[in-house]
Design a protein around this motif. Structure first.
Motif, PDB file in Angstrom:
ATOM      1  N   SER A 155      65.874 -26.454   9.392  1.00  0.00           N
ATOM      2  CA  SER A 155      66.993 -25.637   9.867  1.00  0.00           C
ATOM      3  C   SER A 155      67.477 -26.114  11.222  1.00  0.00           C
ATOM      4  CB  SER A 155      66.565 -24.164   9.948  1.00  0.00           C
ATOM      5  OG  SER A 155      66.204 -23.691   8.658  1.00  0.00           O
ATOM      6  N   ARG A 156      66.573 -26.700  11.997  1.00  0.00           N
ATOM      7  CA  ARG A 156      66.972 -27.243  13.308  1.00  0.00           C
ATOM      8  C   ARG A 156      67.967 -28.387  13.134  1.00  0.00           C
ATOM      9  NH1 ARG A 156      62.238 -28.869  17.380  1.00  0.00           N
ATOM     10  NH2 ARG A 156      61.912 -26.617  17.136  1.00  0.00           N
ATOM     11  N   THR A 157      67.764 -29.199  12.107  1.00  0.00           N
ATOM     12  CA  THR A 157      68.702 -30.296  11.825  1.00  0.00           C
ATOM     13  C   THR A 157      70.068 -29.746  11.424  1.00  0.00           C
ATOM     14  OG1 THR A 157      66.915 -31.797  11.155  1.00  0.00           O
ATOM     15  CG2 THR A 157      69.122 -32.275  10.316  1.00  0.00           C
ATOM     16  N   ILE A 158      70.071 -28.694  10.613  1.00  0.00           N
ATOM     17  CA  ILE A 158      71.333 -28.067  10.205  1.00  0.00           C
ATOM     18  C   ILE A 158      72.086 -27.553  11.424  1.00  0.00           C
ATOM     19  CG2 ILE A 158      72.347 -26.123   8.948  1.00  0.00           C
ATOM     20  CD1 ILE A 158      70.121 -26.386   6.902  1.00  0.00           C
ATOM     21  N   ASP A 159      71.410 -26.834  12.298  1.00  0.00           N
ATOM     22  CA  ASP A 159      72.061 -26.280  13.490  1.00  0.00           C
ATOM     23  C   ASP A 159      72.596 -27.387  14.389  1.00  0.00           C
ATOM     24  OD1 ASP A 159      71.446 -23.728  12.625  1.00  0.00           O
ATOM     25  OD2 ASP A 159      69.567 -23.618  13.758  1.00  0.00           O
ATOM     26  N   ALA A 160      71.837 -28.491  14.491  1.00  0.00           N
ATOM     27  CA  ALA A 160      72.264 -29.605  15.339  1.00  0.00           C
ATOM     28  C   ALA A 160      73.533 -30.255  14.795  1.00  0.00           C
ATOM     29  CB  ALA A 160      71.143 -30.644  15.445  1.00  0.00           C
ATOM     30  N   GLY A 218      91.079 -32.644  14.965  1.00  0.00           N
ATOM     31  CA  GLY A 218      89.833 -31.988  15.333  1.00  0.00           C
ATOM     32  C   GLY A 218      89.239 -31.166  14.201  1.00  0.00           C
ATOM     33  N   TYR A 219      89.874 -31.181  13.011  1.00  0.00           N
ATOM     34  CA  TYR A 219      89.367 -30.424  11.871  1.00  0.00           C
ATOM     35  C   TYR A 219      88.079 -31.061  11.346  1.00  0.00           C
ATOM     36  CZ  TYR A 219      93.910 -28.022  11.558  1.00  0.00           C
ATOM     37  OH  TYR A 219      95.025 -27.264  11.811  1.00  0.00           O
ATOM     38  N   VAL A 220      87.188 -30.195  10.870  1.00  0.00           N
ATOM     39  CA  VAL A 220      85.956 -30.651  10.236  1.00  0.00           C
ATOM     40  C   VAL A 220      86.126 -30.511   8.728  1.00  0.00           C
ATOM     41  CG1 VAL A 220      83.472 -30.272   9.997  1.00  0.00           C
ATOM     42  CG2 VAL A 220      84.568 -29.966  12.225  1.00  0.00           C
ATOM     43  N   SER A 221      85.857 -31.588   7.984  1.00  0.00           N
ATOM     44  CA  SER A 221      86.002 -31.601   6.532  1.00  0.00           C
ATOM     45  C   SER A 221      84.682 -31.972   5.879  1.00  0.00           C
ATOM     46  CB  SER A 221      87.091 -32.586   6.096  1.00  0.00           C
ATOM     47  OG  SER A 221      88.326 -32.276   6.711  1.00  0.00           O
ATOM     48  N   VAL A 222      84.483 -31.493   4.649  1.00  0.00           N
ATOM     49  CA  VAL A 222      83.247 -31.752   3.909  1.00  0.00           C
ATOM     50  C   VAL A 222      83.606 -32.368   2.561  1.00  0.00           C
ATOM     51  CG1 VAL A 222      81.213 -30.720   2.824  1.00  0.00           C
ATOM     52  CG2 VAL A 222      82.016 -29.857   5.031  1.00  0.00           C
ATOM     53  N   ALA A 223      82.952 -33.470   2.214  1.00  0.00           N
ATOM     54  CA  ALA A 223      83.169 -34.136   0.928  1.00  0.00           C
ATOM     55  C   ALA A 223      81.854 -34.157   0.154  1.00  0.00           C
ATOM     56  CB  ALA A 223      83.677 -35.557   1.131  1.00  0.00           C
ATOM     57  N   GLN A 224      81.947 -33.797  -1.120  1.00  0.00           N
ATOM     58  CA  GLN A 224      80.768 -33.821  -1.994  1.00  0.00           C
ATOM     59  C   GLN A 224      81.225 -33.799  -3.444  1.00  0.00           C
ATOM     60  OE1 GLN A 224      78.037 -30.514  -1.631  1.00  0.00           O
ATOM     61  NE2 GLN A 224      76.286 -31.746  -2.287  1.00  0.00           N
ATOM     62  N   GLY A 225      80.607 -34.636  -4.255  1.00  0.00           N
ATOM     63  CA  GLY A 225      80.933 -34.668  -5.676  1.00  0.00           C
ATOM     64  C   GLY A 225      82.365 -35.046  -5.973  1.00  0.00           C
ATOM     65  N   TYR A 240      80.921 -22.158   6.830  1.00  0.00           N
ATOM     66  CA  TYR A 240      81.026 -22.901   5.573  1.00  0.00           C
ATOM     67  C   TYR A 240      80.175 -24.168   5.637  1.00  0.00           C
ATOM     68  CZ  TYR A 240      83.043 -25.368   1.597  1.00  0.00           C
ATOM     69  OH  TYR A 240      83.195 -26.049   0.409  1.00  0.00           O
ATOM     70  N   LEU A 241      80.250 -24.899   6.745  1.00  0.00           N
ATOM     71  CA  LEU A 241      79.474 -26.132   6.877  1.00  0.00           C
ATOM     72  C   LEU A 241      77.979 -25.827   6.834  1.00  0.00           C
ATOM     73  CD1 LEU A 241      79.184 -29.127   7.364  1.00  0.00           C
ATOM     74  CD2 LEU A 241      79.499 -28.713   9.820  1.00  0.00           C
ATOM     75  N   LYS A 242      77.561 -24.788   7.525  1.00  0.00           N
ATOM     76  CA  LYS A 242      76.143 -24.426   7.535  1.00  0.00           C
ATOM     77  C   LYS A 242      75.679 -24.030   6.139  1.00  0.00           C
ATOM     78  CE  LYS A 242      72.730 -21.688  10.061  1.00  0.00           C
ATOM     79  NZ  LYS A 242      72.492 -20.776  11.206  1.00  0.00           N
ATOM     80  N   GLU A 243      76.501 -23.284   5.429  1.00  0.00           N
ATOM     81  CA  GLU A 243      76.153 -22.868   4.064  1.00  0.00           C
ATOM     82  C   GLU A 243      76.048 -24.072   3.135  1.00  0.00           C
ATOM     83  OE1 GLU A 243      77.950 -20.081   0.443  1.00  0.00           O
ATOM     84  OE2 GLU A 243      78.839 -20.002   2.449  1.00  0.00           O
ATOM     85  N   SER A 244      76.946 -25.049   3.301  1.00  0.00           N
ATOM     86  CA  SER A 244      76.911 -26.254   2.475  1.00  0.00           C
ATOM     87  C   SER A 244      75.639 -27.051   2.717  1.00  0.00           C
ATOM     88  CB  SER A 244      78.134 -27.132   2.761  1.00  0.00           C
ATOM     89  OG  SER A 244      79.329 -26.451   2.470  1.00  0.00           O
ATOM     90  N   LEU A 245      75.208 -27.122   3.957  1.00  0.00           N
ATOM     91  CA  LEU A 245      73.971 -27.838   4.282  1.00  0.00           C
ATOM     92  C   LEU A 245      72.741 -27.089   3.774  1.00  0.00           C
ATOM     93  CD1 LEU A 245      74.898 -28.960   7.910  1.00  0.00           C
ATOM     94  CD2 LEU A 245      74.491 -30.474   5.957  1.00  0.00           C
ATOM     95  N   ILE A 246      72.786 -25.778   3.843  1.00  0.00           N
ATOM     96  CA  ILE A 246      71.663 -24.979   3.338  1.00  0.00           C
ATOM     97  C   ILE A 246      71.510 -25.152   1.829  1.00  0.00           C
ATOM     98  CG2 ILE A 246      70.868 -22.611   2.941  1.00  0.00           C
ATOM     99  CD1 ILE A 246      72.000 -21.890   5.689  1.00  0.00           C
ATOM    100  N   LYS A 247      72.638 -25.304   1.123  1.00  0.00           N
ATOM    101  CA  LYS A 247      72.591 -25.477  -0.336  1.00  0.00           C
ATOM    102  C   LYS A 247      71.847 -26.736  -0.740  1.00  0.00           C
ATOM    103  CE  LYS A 247      76.766 -22.932  -1.666  1.00  0.00           C
ATOM    104  NZ  LYS A 247      78.144 -23.053  -2.216  1.00  0.00           N
ATOM    105  N   ILE A 248      71.940 -27.785   0.060  1.00  0.00           N
ATOM    106  CA  ILE A 248      71.259 -29.036  -0.284  1.00  0.00           C
ATOM    107  C   ILE A 248      69.956 -29.199   0.472  1.00  0.00           C
ATOM    108  CG2 ILE A 248      73.473 -30.139  -0.777  1.00  0.00           C
ATOM    109  CD1 ILE A 248      73.100 -31.719   1.858  1.00  0.00           C
ATOM    110  N   GLN A 249      69.609 -28.220   1.299  1.00  0.00           N
ATOM    111  CA  GLN A 249      68.383 -28.315   2.096  1.00  0.00           C
ATOM    112  C   GLN A 249      67.139 -28.276   1.227  1.00  0.00           C
ATOM    113  OE1 GLN A 249      67.724 -25.006   4.714  1.00  0.00           O
ATOM    114  NE2 GLN A 249      66.203 -26.064   5.952  1.00  0.00           N
ATOM    115  N   THR A 250      67.142 -27.403   0.217  1.00  0.00           N
ATOM    116  CA  THR A 250      65.984 -27.235  -0.645  1.00  0.00           C
ATOM    117  C   THR A 250      66.124 -28.090  -1.888  1.00  0.00           C
ATOM    118  OG1 THR A 250      65.763 -24.962   0.129  1.00  0.00           O
ATOM    119  CG2 THR A 250      64.559 -25.561  -1.865  1.00  0.00           C
ATOM    120  N   LYS A 251      65.090 -28.837  -2.200  1.00  0.00           N
ATOM    121  CA  LYS A 251      65.089 -29.641  -3.414  1.00  0.00           C
ATOM    122  C   LYS A 251      64.987 -28.719  -4.618  1.00  0.00           C
ATOM    123  CE  LYS A 251      62.804 -33.543  -1.171  1.00  0.00           C
ATOM    124  NZ  LYS A 251      61.615 -34.406  -1.145  1.00  0.00           N
TER     125      LYS A 251
END
Length: 292
Positions: free
Chosen positions: A126-131, A242-249, A260-271
């Protein structure tokens, strides 16, 4: 029951030809139709679409030659089939490779029988996600461009080798310092594996998607291209807006919020090693819609 149905139909319509159809035939038709649809969608979103239209024009020209019995043109066409087939493989080589890579991402066996059960369940902390979230929006405020690739199951060794090797813990200070203007590492992308930055200034494949907005530059096209050939999550910070965008799939979501970015990272955090069979029946995860 199937044979009785067709016998009854033949009684009502004796002049009609009604072949025997079994449930396997219906399944086969559905599978073939699905494959053709997927191939057409894949071709339409690449530069191969223009080449395909050229091939169709050539096919129509040969058909006209056959109708008019232009023997010389037909002789040339017959003797050029093998050459054209080889040329098509060479021309379509990037698209064919990308299609095979996408097919390789469909881990059907591991989805049913999890082979990584003994490994750690988390890819990163979670520290990596916050960073990452803190650094992305801090850079967005001052309009510092950035491109961050967060690796998942598919190893990105091929793209890692195009950059400069690093081995440091992910922190917001390190990320901001890497992408600072006029620094040696600011150009290109960084690859994050687990809780560490493994490489910087990496070159990513650009997307061939014809539907990408003309407003987007090379950074966003590279983010989308990387998401098309891997299962990674790519974060792009625009230098202009200055917009932040997320690409996946193969999908790009622009101007996302920190939540939204934090939620996207949390979704892939757990295998995903548990409840694989249940998730397989639920189908693919739905793509997020673009939000501006």
């Amino acid at each position: 029951m199937n044979s009785r149905f067709f016998e009854a139909m033949r009684g009502y319509f004796p002049d009609w030809y009604l072949p025997d159809i079994y449930w396997t035939d219906i399944v086969e038709i559905v599978i073939v139709a699905f494959l053709i649809y997927q191939i057409m969608v894949w071709i339409k979103n690449t530069k191969a679409w223009m080449l395909l239209k050229g091939i169709l024009v050539l096919a129509v020209f040969i058909l006209v030659a056959a109708i008019l019995k232009m023997n010389t043109i037909l002789w040339i066409a017959r003797n050029s089939v093998s050459i054209l087939a080889t040329a098509a493989i060479v021309v379509f080589q990037p698209e064919l490779r990308r299609a095979l890579e996408k097919l390789g991402e469909k881990r059907f066996l591991t989805a049913i029988v999890p082979l990584d059960k003994g490994k750690e369940s988390e890819r990163f902390s979670s520290r990596t996600i916050d960073a990452i979230v803190e650094a992305c929006f801090a850079m967005g405020k001052v309009k510092t461009g950035a491109l961050i690739v967060v690796e998942q199951a598919i190893r990105l060794t091929e793209y890692e080798s195009t950059g400069i090797y690093m081995d440091c813990i992910v922190s917001s200070q390190v990320l901001i310092n890497i992408f600072e203007h006029n620094t040696p590492l600011h150009d290109g992308a960084i690859i994050v594996r687990e809780n560490r930055i493994v490489s910087a200034t990496c070159y990513l494949p650009l997307s061939d998607n014809m539907e990408i907005s003309k407003e987007l530059g090379t950074r966003h096209r590279a983010a989308l291209g990387m998401s098309e050939v891997s299962d990674a999550l790519i974060i792009a910070v625009s230098e202009e807006t200055g917009y932040v965008s997320v690409a996946q799939g193969g999908q790009l979501v622009r101007n996302v919020t920190p939540e939204y970015l934090k939620e996207s990272l949390i979704k892939i955090q757990t295998k995903n090693t548990e409840k694989k069979i249940a998730k397989l029946w639920k189908g693919r995860r739905k793509h997020e819609k673009e939000t501006d």
